[in-house]
Design a protein around this motif. Sequence first.
Motif, PDB file in Angstrom:
ATOM      1  N   GLU A   3     -20.520   2.888  -6.244  1.00 44.12           N
ATOM      2  CA  GLU A   3     -19.085   2.599  -6.353  1.00 44.12           C
ATOM      3  C   GLU A   3     -18.781   1.517  -7.387  1.00 44.12           C
ATOM      4  O   GLU A   3     -17.781   1.589  -8.090  1.00 44.12           O
ATOM      5  CB  GLU A   3     -18.505   2.164  -5.000  1.00 44.12           C
ATOM      6  CG  GLU A   3     -18.434   3.250  -3.975  1.00 44.12           C
ATOM      7  CD  GLU A   3     -19.681   3.319  -3.100  1.00 44.12           C
ATOM      8  OE1 GLU A   3     -20.271   2.277  -2.768  1.00 44.12           O
ATOM      9  OE2 GLU A   3     -20.064   4.447  -2.760  1.00 44.12           O
ATOM     10  N   GLU A   4     -19.635   0.480  -7.430  1.00 45.24           N
ATOM     11  CA  GLU A   4     -19.370  -0.628  -8.361  1.00 45.24           C
ATOM     12  C   GLU A   4     -19.369  -0.140  -9.811  1.00 45.24           C
ATOM     13  O   GLU A   4     -18.520  -0.536 -10.601  1.00 45.24           O
ATOM     14  CB  GLU A   4     -20.394  -1.757  -8.195  1.00 45.24           C
ATOM     15  CG  GLU A   4     -20.263  -2.523  -6.893  1.00 45.24           C
ATOM     16  CD  GLU A   4     -20.889  -1.795  -5.697  1.00 45.24           C
ATOM     17  OE1 GLU A   4     -21.684  -0.844  -5.891  1.00 45.24           O
ATOM     18  OE2 GLU A   4     -20.554  -2.177  -4.560  1.00 45.24           O
ATOM     19  N   TYR A   7     -16.319   2.014 -10.487  1.00 49.35           N
ATOM     20  CA  TYR A   7     -15.118   1.193 -10.684  1.00 49.35           C
ATOM     21  C   TYR A   7     -15.070   0.638 -12.106  1.00 49.35           C
ATOM     22  O   TYR A   7     -14.021   0.691 -12.762  1.00 49.35           O
ATOM     23  CB  TYR A   7     -15.056   0.054  -9.655  1.00 49.35           C
ATOM     24  CG  TYR A   7     -13.848  -0.816  -9.858  1.00 49.35           C
ATOM     25  CD1 TYR A   7     -12.603  -0.392  -9.420  1.00 49.35           C
ATOM     26  CD2 TYR A   7     -13.937  -2.036 -10.525  1.00 49.35           C
ATOM     27  CE1 TYR A   7     -11.466  -1.161  -9.633  1.00 49.35           C
ATOM     28  CE2 TYR A   7     -12.810  -2.814 -10.740  1.00 49.35           C
ATOM     29  CZ  TYR A   7     -11.589  -2.372 -10.293  1.00 49.35           C
ATOM     30  OH  TYR A   7     -10.459  -3.129 -10.517  1.00 49.35           O
ATOM     31  N   TYR A  25     -13.225   8.556 -11.772  1.00 48.36           N
ATOM     32  CA  TYR A  25     -14.088   7.442 -11.360  1.00 48.36           C
ATOM     33  C   TYR A  25     -13.467   6.647 -10.210  1.00 48.36           C
ATOM     34  O   TYR A  25     -14.179   6.202  -9.307  1.00 48.36           O
ATOM     35  CB  TYR A  25     -14.410   6.531 -12.542  1.00 48.36           C
ATOM     36  CG  TYR A  25     -15.374   7.151 -13.525  1.00 48.36           C
ATOM     37  CD1 TYR A  25     -16.673   7.495 -13.130  1.00 48.36           C
ATOM     38  CD2 TYR A  25     -15.000   7.410 -14.835  1.00 48.36           C
ATOM     39  CE1 TYR A  25     -17.570   8.074 -14.014  1.00 48.36           C
ATOM     40  CE2 TYR A  25     -15.888   7.992 -15.738  1.00 48.36           C
ATOM     41  CZ  TYR A  25     -17.175   8.317 -15.323  1.00 48.36           C
ATOM     42  OH  TYR A  25     -18.056   8.884 -16.214  1.00 48.36           O
ATOM     43  N   TYR A  26     -12.152   6.477 -10.233  1.00 43.92           N
ATOM     44  CA  TYR A  26     -11.508   5.802  -9.092  1.00 43.92           C
ATOM     45  C   TYR A  26     -11.739   6.602  -7.816  1.00 43.92           C
ATOM     46  O   TYR A  26     -11.971   6.033  -6.749  1.00 43.92           O
ATOM     47  CB  TYR A  26     -10.005   5.620  -9.325  1.00 43.92           C
ATOM     48  CG  TYR A  26      -9.648   4.546 -10.322  1.00 43.92           C
ATOM     49  CD1 TYR A  26     -10.131   3.246 -10.179  1.00 43.92           C
ATOM     50  CD2 TYR A  26      -8.815   4.818 -11.406  1.00 43.92           C
ATOM     51  CE1 TYR A  26      -9.792   2.246 -11.096  1.00 43.92           C
ATOM     52  CE2 TYR A  26      -8.466   3.829 -12.318  1.00 43.92           C
ATOM     53  CZ  TYR A  26      -8.959   2.552 -12.164  1.00 43.92           C
ATOM     54  OH  TYR A  26      -8.621   1.569 -13.060  1.00 43.92           O
ATOM     55  N   VAL A  29     -14.974   5.796  -6.149  1.00 45.37           N
ATOM     56  CA  VAL A  29     -14.879   4.551  -5.370  1.00 45.37           C
ATOM     57  C   VAL A  29     -14.142   4.816  -4.055  1.00 45.37           C
ATOM     58  O   VAL A  29     -14.575   4.374  -2.989  1.00 45.37           O
ATOM     59  CB  VAL A  29     -14.139   3.451  -6.170  1.00 45.37           C
ATOM     60  CG1 VAL A  29     -13.988   2.182  -5.340  1.00 45.37           C
ATOM     61  CG2 VAL A  29     -14.851   3.165  -7.487  1.00 45.37           C
ATOM     62  N   ASN A  36     -14.824  -0.828   0.570  1.00 45.81           N
ATOM     63  CA  ASN A  36     -15.560  -1.939  -0.021  1.00 45.81           C
ATOM     64  C   ASN A  36     -14.598  -2.834  -0.788  1.00 45.81           C
ATOM     65  O   ASN A  36     -13.389  -2.585  -0.806  1.00 45.81           O
ATOM     66  CB  ASN A  36     -16.697  -1.417  -0.915  1.00 45.81           C
ATOM     67  CG  ASN A  36     -16.179  -0.560  -2.055  1.00 45.81           C
ATOM     68  OD1 ASN A  36     -15.306  -0.968  -2.807  1.00 45.81           O
ATOM     69  ND2 ASN A  36     -16.714   0.645  -2.164  1.00 45.81           N
ATOM     70  N   LYS A  38     -13.899  -3.081  -3.772  1.00 45.95           N
ATOM     71  CA  LYS A  38     -13.176  -2.461  -4.890  1.00 45.95           C
ATOM     72  C   LYS A  38     -12.192  -1.377  -4.448  1.00 45.95           C
ATOM     73  O   LYS A  38     -11.469  -0.842  -5.272  1.00 45.95           O
ATOM     74  CB  LYS A  38     -14.182  -1.855  -5.888  1.00 45.95           C
ATOM     75  CG  LYS A  38     -15.048  -2.880  -6.592  1.00 45.95           C
ATOM     76  CD  LYS A  38     -14.221  -3.733  -7.531  1.00 45.95           C
ATOM     77  CE  LYS A  38     -15.066  -4.752  -8.241  1.00 45.95           C
ATOM     78  NZ  LYS A  38     -14.355  -5.971  -8.522  1.00 45.95           N
ATOM     79  N   SER A  39     -12.142  -1.059  -3.183  1.00 43.31           N
ATOM     80  CA  SER A  39     -11.266   0.032  -2.715  1.00 43.31           C
ATOM     81  C   SER A  39      -9.799  -0.197  -3.060  1.00 43.31           C
ATOM     82  O   SER A  39      -9.136   0.689  -3.586  1.00 43.31           O
ATOM     83  CB  SER A  39     -11.408   0.231  -1.206  1.00 43.31           C
ATOM     84  OG  SER A  39     -12.720   0.595  -0.874  1.00 43.31           O
ATOM     85  N   ALA A  42      -9.218  -0.058  -6.755  1.00 44.72           N
ATOM     86  CA  ALA A  42      -9.319   1.327  -7.221  1.00 44.72           C
ATOM     87  C   ALA A  42      -8.045   2.102  -6.890  1.00 44.72           C
ATOM     88  O   ALA A  42      -7.573   2.910  -7.686  1.00 44.72           O
ATOM     89  CB  ALA A  42     -10.536   2.012  -6.604  1.00 44.72           C
TER      90      ALA A  42
END
Length: 166
Positions: A3-4, A7, A25-26, A29, A36, A38-39, A42
Motif C-alpha cells: 500500500e505504501e 500511495y 493506485y489509490y 491502497v 492504514n 494512508k487510507s 488515498a
Amino acid sequence: IPEEIAYIKAEACRELKDFDNAQKYYDVVLSAPAKNAKSAAARIGKGLALFELKKFDEAKSEFQKAIDENPDDHTVTLRARFELGNSESALKRFDAALKFYLLVGTIYDDDYYCPESLLRAGGLLETLNRKDEALKIYRQILEKYKDSPAAVGAGKRIASLRERKN
C-alpha cells in the motif's frame, strides 16, 4: 504491491496529471483489508483525481467517504469538506458549496483552508447577489487572517465592491 508504494505512485501520477493511473493506485491502497495511515489520504487523493477528470459526483462520494471513515480526524474532515465545496461549486450548486465553505471557515482552525474557504464563500455570495454578506465575510478575513494570501484577495474584492457602489 504494498500500500505504501501504491500511495507514492498514486501521488506521483496525480502530480503528473495522469489521473486515471492515480485512481488505480489509490484503489490499491483503499482495497487493503485493514485501514492504514494512508487510507484517508488515498480517499482524498482519489477524489482530487476524479475532480480533475470532471467526475464531480464521484469525487464528492470519495470526499464524503473520507469524512465518514475519519469523523474525528479534523485534518481529513477539513480537507474533505473544502473539496466538497469545490465540487459543488464546479457543479454550479452554489448554495451547497457555500454551506461547505462556511463550515470550513468557521468550525476549523487552519491558516490556509479557513481564510481560503471564507474567500470562496464571499465570491459565491457575490455570485448569488448577496453583496452585503460577502463584504462581511471579506472583512472577517481581513480581521482574523490579515497575513494570509486570502486577505489580499479579500481586500481586492472589498475595493471592487465599493467601486461598483459609487
